[in-house]
Design an enzyme around this catalytic site. Sequence first.
Site, PDB file in Angstrom:
ATOM      1  N   PRO A 186     108.009 -48.851  57.322  1.00  0.00           N
ATOM      2  CA  PRO A 186     109.228 -48.157  56.883  1.00  0.00           C
ATOM      3  C   PRO A 186     110.465 -48.418  57.735  1.00  0.00           C
ATOM      4  O   PRO A 186     111.549 -47.968  57.392  1.00  0.00           O
ATOM      5  CB  PRO A 186     108.824 -46.678  56.967  1.00  0.00           C
ATOM      6  N   ASP A 202     113.597 -58.758  52.839  1.00  0.00           N
ATOM      7  CA  ASP A 202     114.252 -57.821  51.930  1.00  0.00           C
ATOM      8  C   ASP A 202     115.348 -57.017  52.610  1.00  0.00           C
ATOM      9  O   ASP A 202     115.403 -56.940  53.823  1.00  0.00           O
ATOM     10  CB  ASP A 202     113.209 -56.803  51.445  1.00  0.00           C
ATOM     11  N   LYS A 253     117.643 -57.110  47.784  1.00  0.00           N
ATOM     12  CA  LYS A 253     118.438 -56.549  46.694  1.00  0.00           C
ATOM     13  C   LYS A 253     118.740 -55.107  47.065  1.00  0.00           C
ATOM     14  O   LYS A 253     117.878 -54.392  47.528  1.00  0.00           O
ATOM     15  CB  LYS A 253     117.643 -56.530  45.385  1.00  0.00           C
ATOM     16  N   MET A 275      86.812 -40.691  49.601  1.00  0.00           N
ATOM     17  CA  MET A 275      85.639 -39.807  49.684  1.00  0.00           C
ATOM     18  C   MET A 275      85.019 -39.558  48.315  1.00  0.00           C
ATOM     19  O   MET A 275      84.571 -38.457  48.023  1.00  0.00           O
ATOM     20  CB  MET A 275      86.032 -38.462  50.327  1.00  0.00           C
TER      21      MET A 275
HETATM   22  N1  SAH Z   1     107.013 -51.371  49.378  1.00  0.00           N
HETATM   23  C1  SAH Z   1     107.798 -50.230  49.845  1.00  0.00           C
HETATM   24  C2  SAH Z   1     108.544 -49.531  48.740  1.00  0.00           C
HETATM   25  C3  SAH Z   1     109.565 -50.404  48.013  1.00  0.00           C
HETATM   26  S1  SAH Z   1     110.475 -49.490  46.794  1.00  0.00           S
HETATM   27  C4  SAH Z   1     106.866 -49.268  50.582  1.00  0.00           C
HETATM   28  O1  SAH Z   1     105.630 -49.423  50.544  1.00  0.00           O
HETATM   29  O2  SAH Z   1     107.381 -48.365  51.233  1.00  0.00           O
HETATM   30  C5  SAH Z   1     111.867 -49.011  47.729  1.00  0.00           C
HETATM   31  C6  SAH Z   1     111.877 -47.507  47.929  1.00  0.00           C
HETATM   32  O3  SAH Z   1     110.976 -47.135  48.979  1.00  0.00           O
HETATM   33  C7  SAH Z   1     113.197 -46.972  48.365  1.00  0.00           C
HETATM   34  O4  SAH Z   1     114.077 -46.786  47.253  1.00  0.00           O
HETATM   35  C8  SAH Z   1     112.810 -45.653  48.976  1.00  0.00           C
HETATM   36  O5  SAH Z   1     112.559 -44.693  47.977  1.00  0.00           O
HETATM   37  C9  SAH Z   1     111.481 -45.993  49.620  1.00  0.00           C
HETATM   38  N2  SAH Z   1     111.595 -46.307  51.042  1.00  0.00           N
HETATM   39  C10 SAH Z   1     111.233 -47.482  51.657  1.00  0.00           C
HETATM   40  N3  SAH Z   1     111.390 -47.391  53.010  1.00  0.00           N
HETATM   41  C11 SAH Z   1     111.842 -46.146  53.233  1.00  0.00           C
HETATM   42  C12 SAH Z   1     112.221 -45.431  54.405  1.00  0.00           C
HETATM   43  N4  SAH Z   1     112.173 -45.988  55.621  1.00  0.00           N
HETATM   44  N5  SAH Z   1     112.647 -44.148  54.247  1.00  0.00           N
HETATM   45  C13 SAH Z   1     112.703 -43.562  53.043  1.00  0.00           C
HETATM   46  N6  SAH Z   1     112.367 -44.186  51.921  1.00  0.00           N
HETATM   47  C14 SAH Z   1     111.965 -45.446  51.992  1.00  0.00           C
END
Ligand code: SAH
Length: 253
Positions: A13, A36, A58, A169
């Site tokens: 994240p 990304d 994007k 589980m």
């Molecule tokens: N593959 C990513 C998700 C991609 S979709 C995953 O597994 O986390 C992109 C969305 O993920 C964003 O619009 C947001 O809703 C969420 N997101 C990704 N990183 C985030 C972060 N650090 N904090 C909050 N939301 C996050």
Amino acid sequence: MNNANVILVGAGPGDPELLTLKALKAIQNADAILYDALISEEILAMIPDNCKSFNVGKRCGEHKMKQHEINEFLYQMSQRHQTVVRLKGGDPFIFGRGGEELEYLQERNVETSVVPGITAAAGCAASCNIPLTHRGHGNSLLLHSGHSSFGEFDPSHTDKQNQTQVFYMGMNQAASISAHLIDQGHHPDTEVAIICQGTRKNQASQLGTLSTLPEMAEEMKHLTPGLIILGDVVGLASTQQQRLTAGQEKMIA
Ligand code: SAH
């Protein structure tokens, strides 16, 4: 050591300390990286100077590259470089379109592998001390997309959208899980995977359907811990099974 030509890597994240060691090694060994918009500055700073890096990110409203262009660019890079890392926010397979990129590459016989990452749900919940499941408060977790190829999210349509369900589980409960889901209207031929000892050297998996789930679980119960994944997405593994498991995993057929 990961010898794939293209590695789909989950960067987590944002906190660089939430990168896995495998993700870090992949970044350090890459000849080219396509990343990304979600990748944090601290993680971008880990890309070696001699590695070519491309922002294919994007952001909502200002599309830089369309998905089909990213797929093709990734393929082209795989033909020019020995090790290409496709660095994606969170986990590559959770709303990250990693599945589409993988399919595109595999159709063109590119060697691929996937390094999972900490998905946003897990990272954000942990940083706010929210347990996503709790014995007393929450015993299931469904991850939804606000928008998808099914259109905008509409709660009244959830039963019509293809839904992936994951059971932790569940190995000893497989017979009742199967019976309940079929009772609720899930088709008995709905595809199911059981993965035991997942990601470990002795990983074993089996693909089947909702109706064969009880016997699959019975056959594999000595291999626990095991996870049950149910939904159309499981069918993607069966078409790519040979490549996904080559040399690493014994499928129990
Ligand atoms: N593959 C990513 C998700 C991609 S979709 C995953 O597994 O986390 C992109 C969305 O993920 C964003 O619009 C947001 O809703 C969420 N997101 C990704 N990183 C985030 C972060 N650090 N904090 C909050 N939301 C996050």
